[in-house]
Design an enzyme around this catalytic site. Sequence first.
Site, mmCIF file in Angstrom:
data_model
loop_
_atom_site.group_PDB
_atom_site.id
_atom_site.type_symbol
_atom_site.label_atom_id
_atom_site.label_comp_id
_atom_site.label_asym_id
_atom_site.label_seq_id
_atom_site.Cartn_x
_atom_site.Cartn_y
_atom_site.Cartn_z
ATOM 1 N N GLY A 1 0.902 -1.152 0.036
ATOM 2 C CA GLY A 1 -0.264 -0.067 -0.040
ATOM 3 C C GLY A 1 0.817 1.234 -0.059
ATOM 4 O O GLY A 1 2.081 1.071 -0.151
ATOM 5 N N GLU B 1 -0.975 -10.934 3.179
ATOM 6 C CA GLU B 1 -0.607 -10.064 4.540
ATOM 7 C C GLU B 1 -1.058 -10.675 5.567
ATOM 8 O O GLU B 1 -0.109 -10.660 6.530
ATOM 9 C CB GLU B 1 -1.492 -8.618 4.299
ATOM 10 C CG GLU B 1 -1.055 -7.739 3.285
ATOM 11 C CD GLU B 1 -1.861 -6.553 3.261
ATOM 12 O OE1 GLU B 1 -1.475 -5.639 2.341
ATOM 13 O OE2 GLU B 1 -3.179 -6.362 3.262
HETATM 14 C C1 5RP Z 1 -3.743 -3.644 1.202
HETATM 15 C C2 5RP Z 1 -3.887 -3.178 2.448
HETATM 16 C C3 5RP Z 1 -3.268 -1.818 2.852
HETATM 17 O O1 5RP Z 1 -2.577 -1.755 4.077
HETATM 18 C C4 5RP Z 1 -4.331 -0.723 3.077
HETATM 19 O O2 5RP Z 1 -5.312 -0.823 2.030
HETATM 20 C C5 5RP Z 1 -4.099 0.741 3.594
HETATM 21 O O3 5RP Z 1 -3.306 1.030 2.176
HETATM 22 P P1 5RP Z 1 -2.689 2.553 2.252
HETATM 23 O O4 5RP Z 1 -1.619 2.495 3.059
HETATM 24 O O5 5RP Z 1 -2.471 2.829 0.597
HETATM 25 O O6 5RP Z 1 -3.739 3.610 2.607
HETATM 26 O O7 5RP Z 1 -4.539 -3.890 3.296
HETATM 27 O O8 5RP Z 1 -4.398 -4.786 1.027
#
Ligand code: 5RP
Length: 226
Positions: free
Chosen positions: A32, A106
């Site tokens: 992310g 994850e």
């Molecule tokens: C990806 C995730 C990310 O950690 C979550 O979506 C947060 O993303 P960002 O740091 O771009 O806001 O779970 O699957």
Amino acid sequence: MVDYSQNQLKQLCGEYAYKYVEKDMIVGVGTGSTVKYFIDKLGQNPGLIKGAVSSSEATTLLLKQYKIPVYDLNSVGEPDIYIDGADEINHHLQMIKGGGAALTREKIIACASRRIICIVDESKYVMKLGKFPLPVEVIPMARSYVAREIVKLRGMPNWRSGVITDNGNWILDIHDLDIVHPIELEQKLTAITGVVCNGLFAVRPAHELVLAKKDGSIEVIKNKFI
Ligand code: 5RP
């Protein structure tokens, strides 16, 4: 006082997470825009750690650009630490993740790691999880069956059409959930045949939260419940 933008706050907590990294560690790395700032910082000193375990093809690409060795989870056992962002996190440090569709890898790395560090800006720190639609990764042929089972749990599933995960599966986003008991809901969703993984990280929450507040300060919150 000038408030920081959300991107600036992502950068602040992403770079702060570098403090958790020690020499020769195996570091689990999330996916992310927040964790990208962590990777950028780590990339300035790629020889510090033994290597990383990556949660997505996108993260692997970034790590490799910085010449950080990327290991298969099976070959390293227990990563020392897992660092990742979240879409929402509550006061028990239980999270909703998967906005970037990387939830399965994850969660595997988070569960396998010694400690989980979550990095978010203040807008994602909530009293109750569920405003952010809860992602669920499903085997494609099970999509409509799983959707019907989700309706029985009082959620409104929405197919994230056009998105294929790194594992070749599809994503259902569950809207309108009233998540009063995150652990129970995580377990119920996990038990539906055809579900690969759901984005609730409640059975194994974060150990620490690095929270970037809108005035630009960082608060570190430790999990008192585990
Ligand atoms: C990806 C995730 C990310 O950690 C979550 O979506 C947060 O993303 P960002 O740091 O771009 O806001 O779970 O699957």
